[in-house]
Design an enzyme around this catalytic site. Structure first.
Site, mmCIF file in Angstrom:
data_model
loop_
_atom_site.group_PDB
_atom_site.id
_atom_site.type_symbol
_atom_site.label_atom_id
_atom_site.label_comp_id
_atom_site.label_asym_id
_atom_site.label_seq_id
_atom_site.Cartn_x
_atom_site.Cartn_y
_atom_site.Cartn_z
ATOM 1 N N ARG A 26 0.853 -1.178 0.000
ATOM 2 C CA ARG A 26 0.000 0.000 0.000
ATOM 3 C C ARG A 26 0.896 1.236 0.000
ATOM 4 N NH1 ARG A 26 -3.446 -2.745 -1.648
ATOM 5 N NH2 ARG A 26 -5.523 -3.094 -0.817
ATOM 6 N N GLU A 52 -3.743 7.396 -4.357
ATOM 7 C CA GLU A 52 -4.190 6.882 -5.661
ATOM 8 C C GLU A 52 -5.548 7.463 -6.029
ATOM 9 O OE1 GLU A 52 -4.103 2.613 -5.571
ATOM 10 O OE2 GLU A 52 -2.025 2.579 -4.903
ATOM 11 N N HIS A 87 -1.242 0.141 -9.841
ATOM 12 C CA HIS A 87 -1.868 -0.805 -8.914
ATOM 13 C C HIS A 87 -2.430 -2.015 -9.664
ATOM 14 C CE1 HIS A 87 -3.760 -1.109 -4.664
ATOM 15 N NE2 HIS A 87 -3.583 -2.309 -5.176
#
Ligand code: DGY
Length: 322
Positions: free
Chosen positions: A241, A270, A288
């Protein structure tokens, strides 16, 4: 008996939507536009269960809506649940499930991809070629770093950390060191060395790969001071993350060549990726995509459905978190 009603917050792979339709009365999100908080609240009030995913802000207000409304289960499509307030869910009697295991290999593959991209400078080279600036084979320019014999430091030796270590040791001849908060039994990698502190890992590794969950406990674990401990020839890889790294400090470390490079699949805010990061050549950046294979996304979807099915059959869902 009428079928339970499920609201799904994002578009799903075809096979997953088909199976859901057979079992439940489902509201899909054909536009794939992320739900606002108001829409998540409404979903919890209206449906018997919600299938959510990364990017859905499942906060205390949303959980409270479930408590006063209908939905008593949130089946997350994904393993990471840092977007879900688990404490609030527990307080309000909402069950939360996730999809572990099925995405381990895909995510470990992307960690290796980033490691290779950044140590072999593939983005830089491909960019030169695509710009039409490649003047032909030569022996000295743009040399990378070989992985064989180098030390890979794994921070977080869970399922994905171990899968990366396995690939790196058996496939690429790396030595493995790792730090894990709790003691890990049965690490099946010859010579894998458990180190006592994160600081030790940062200092000794040629590549550090992050496999910690997101959330407040791990926010900025990779801080400015820990980045400063890394060798200036070392690389950082993050498929966990974004919030695990202090992104501002990382950008400065990369700009000043305090470390050699970084491979990142995840970012602090993000989908925003700072321009300063995008301007750097010593990084490999992916949007991602750790779990983004058709096989994996199908398996994640089926796993999320299995959790819902168990719940509505009155059995404990296999991947119940709270
Ligand atoms: C996960 O499952 O947590 C991934 O990061 C998103 O697919």
């Amino acid at each position: 008996m009428s079928k339970p009603r499920i609201i799904v917050t994002r578009k799903l792979p075809f096979a997953v939507e088909e199976r859901l339709k057979k079992i439940f009365t489902v509201s899909f999100n054909a536009s794939d536009k992320p739900f606002s908080n108001a829409k998540l609240v409404e979903a919890m009030k209206m449906a018997d269960g919600v299938m959510a995913t990364l990017g859905d802000n499942m906060d205390a207000e949303v959980m409270e809506a479930g408590a006063h409304g209908r939905a008593k289960i949130v089946a997350n499509f994904g393993v990471g649940v840092n977007h879900i307030d688990l404490d609030a869910a527990a307080d309000h009697g909402i069950i939360v499930t996730n999809t572990p295991d099925v995405l381990t290999d895909a995510t470990a593959d992307i960690a290796m991809t980033l490691m290779l991209n950044v140590t072999r400078r593939t983005w830089e080279h491909e960019n030169t070629l695509r710009r039409g600036d490649w003047s032909g084979f030569d022996l000295v320019s743009g040399l990378g770093m070989s992985l064989r014999g180098k030390t890979l430091g794994i921070l977080g030796m869970g399922r994905i950390g171990q899968a990366v270590a396995t690939r790196a040791y058996f496939g690429f001849g790396m030595k493995i060191a790792y730090f894990n908060r709790s003691k890990i039994e049965n690490v099946k990698i010859p010579g894998a060395q458990a180190v006592a502190t994160i600081e030790d890992l940062m200092e000794m590794s040629d590549v550090v790969s992050l496999h910690l969950p997101g959330g407040a406990d791990n926010r900025h674990t990779i801080s400015r001071s820990r980045l400063a401990l890394m060798k200036n020839t070392a690389y950082l890889v993050n498929t966990a993350r974004g919030e695990v790294i202090d992104e501002t400090a990382l950008i400065e470390a990369l700009q000043q060549n305090l470390i050699a490079g970084a491979g990142l699949d995840v970012f602090e805010n993000e989908p925003e990726v700072p321009q300063a990061l995008r301007d750097l050549v010593n990084v490999s950046l992916l949007p991602h995509i750790g779990s983004a294979t058709l096989e994996t996304r199908n398996a994640m979807g089926m796993c999320a459905i299995d959790n819902l099915v168990a719940y509505f059959q009155g059995i404990a869902p296999p991947n119940k978190l709270v």
